[in-house]
Design an enzyme around this catalytic site. Structure first.
Site, short mmCIF file in Angstrom:
data_model
loop_
_atom_site.label_atom_id
_atom_site.label_comp_id
_atom_site.label_asym_id
_atom_site.label_seq_id
_atom_site.Cartn_x
_atom_site.Cartn_y
_atom_site.Cartn_z
N ASP A 199 0.81 -1.24 0.00
CA ASP A 199 0.00 0.00 0.00
C ASP A 199 0.84 1.27 0.00
O ASP A 199 0.33 2.33 -0.36
CB ASP A 199 -1.04 0.00 1.13
CG ASP A 199 -0.46 0.02 2.52
OD1 ASP A 199 0.75 -0.23 2.68
OD2 ASP A 199 -1.21 0.28 3.48
N ASP B 252 -5.05 0.35 6.40
CA ASP B 252 -5.72 0.08 7.69
C ASP B 252 -6.83 1.09 7.95
O ASP B 252 -7.94 0.74 8.37
CB ASP B 252 -4.71 0.12 8.83
CG ASP B 252 -3.57 -0.84 8.60
OD1 ASP B 252 -3.70 -1.73 7.75
OD2 ASP B 252 -2.53 -0.69 9.28
C1 GLA Z 1 0.80 -1.95 8.51
C2 GLA Z 1 0.54 -0.60 7.84
C3 GLA Z 1 -0.22 -0.77 6.54
C4 GLA Z 1 0.45 -1.80 5.63
C5 GLA Z 1 0.77 -3.08 6.40
C6 GLA Z 1 1.59 -4.04 5.59
O1 GLA Z 1 -0.41 -2.53 8.91
O2 GLA Z 1 -0.19 0.25 8.71
O3 GLA Z 1 -0.35 0.48 5.89
O4 GLA Z 1 1.59 -1.27 5.03
O5 GLA Z 1 1.48 -2.81 7.60
O6 GLA Z 1 0.87 -4.50 4.49
#
Ligand code: GLA
Length: 375
Positions: free
Chosen positions: A18, A158
């Site tokens: 992301d 997230d």
């Molecule tokens: C954490 C980050 C997300 C993403 C994941 C890995 O959860 O907050 O933005 O990068 O790691 O996929």
């Protein structure tokens, strides 16, 4: 009295993509943060966490500008961060609040309790102060809060999941265009979060390092392939092999993970739509292997959990989920086999590590909501 609920999330596939303009497929789960708050007539915020037995207090008209180390409880920075971002963005002073926070969402398991907390306060003030911000605007402000107040340079997955998800669906997200698609989940499959019990370590610093390494890989690609490469998203799997060989070893492995993971997300969408167990299994295991070997964010406990789940009855697929470095795996399990699956996966994991695992059978839920309740 206002009541807010905001869910945690588990990512089915698309890890560490992301912040590379790539694709992700999270599901909001029925492990949630709940707020019960009253507005105040001043700008004071007084909040008590039942889960942590901790109280925080701060003034909205005198917010600390830097991470508020002076406040008790690491969680304060997320609340203060969201308030700061909303006020900065809208130019408005928010209403003070007092109330209680409770949670059924484990912290440290990689289920994004911080994004849930941010989302909860974002929808709360959006409603209370009639800010009229849509889900995307709130998600971006929550992400900024995490960058500036927690020092983790996370992507948007997230916060988007905690705010935009729909019940019964995974949220396919193109993090470049911010296009979303709500993908129905097969009813006969269950989502199981298999928490290794191993707390996540170094996740903030190593996470930021991975992000930097991806940027370095992009810089290398640009010198070879030209300015058209803006992010690892712009390198397709077809031409990757040739270009990857030109990168230094560690940049090559990081880039290979991201490029191949993006392709796996797209393939997974089709496999999910067809409820194709064989393909889903293959793609989830390939994702885990790539995170373990190329991206180097797994650990012995996550690897042990993958093999424990994979060999248990009814397991469709399993992989580490979230940032890695400890935390949880996500498994898809045939509903009819859930009991023997849970028993055998737990026994096999316990036989391999000293940690106590926790298995959460999850329902998919909608993103954060606010309701009014009679006092
Ligand atoms: C954490 C980050 C997300 C993403 C994941 C890995 O959860 O907050 O933005 O990068 O790691 O996929």
């Amino acid at each position: 009295m206002m009541r807010v609920r905001a869910p945690g999330r588990v990512n089915l596939i698309g890890e560490h993509t992301d912040y590379n303009d790539g694709f992700v497929l999270p599901v909001a789960i029925n492990r949630e943060i709940h707020l019960y708050v009253q507005p105040r007539s001043d700008h004071c915020c007084l909040l008590y966490s039942e889960t942590l037995d901790e109280q925080i207090e701060f003034q909205l008209d005198a917010l600390p500008e830097l991470p508020p180390d002076m406040l008790p409880g690491g969680w304060a920075r997320y609340v203060v961060g969201v308030a700061a971002m909303l006020m900065h963005h809208t130019g408005r002073r928010l209403t003070g609040i007092e109330g209680v926070i409770s949670s059924t969402l484990p912290t440290g398991a990689g289920l994004s309790s911080s994004a849930a907390l941010e989302a909860a306060f974002a929808v709360l003030w959006n409603t209370l102060d009639n800010l009229h911000l849509d889900g995307w605007a709130l998600a971006k402000l929550c992400q900024q809060a995490e960058h500036q107040y927690a020092g983790v340079y996370c992507g948007i997955m997230d916060q988007a999941a905690a705010l935009l998800a729909q019940q019964g669906h995974a949220l396919f997200l193109d993090t470049r265009t911010l296009q979303t698609r709500h993908v129905p989940l097969p009813r006969e499959w269950l989502i199981v979060v298999a928490d290794t019990g191993k707390p996540r370590t170094l996740s903030g610093s190593e996470y930021n390092r991975r992000r930097l390494e991806c940027q370095q890989a992009v810089d290398e690609f640009r010198t070879v392939c030209g300015e058209a490469i803006v992010a690892l998203r712009d390198v397709s799997l077809d031409n990757a092999a040739l270009y990857l060989s030109l990168l230094p070893e560690s940049a090559r492995r990081r880039a290979r993970h991201v490029i191949s993971e993006n392709a796996r997300v797209l393939a997974f969408l089709d496999a999910l739509t067809d409820a194709d167990i064989h393909r889903v299994r293959h793609l989830m295991l390939a994702s885990h292997a790539s995170l373990r070997d190329d991206y180097e964010v797994s650990c012995p406990e996550l690897d042990a959990m993958v093999s424990a789940c994979m060999n248990a009855p009814g397991c469709i697929g399993v992989r580490l989920t979230g940032a890695g470095f400890g935390g949880a795996c996500v498994a898809l399990v045939e509903r009819t086999h859930i009991e023997p699956f849970l028993q055998q996966a737990e026994a096999a994991y316990r036989a391999q590590t000293p940690y106590t695992p926790q298995f959460l059978v999850c329902e998919s839920v909608e993103g954060a909501t606010v309701s009014l309740q009679a006092d």
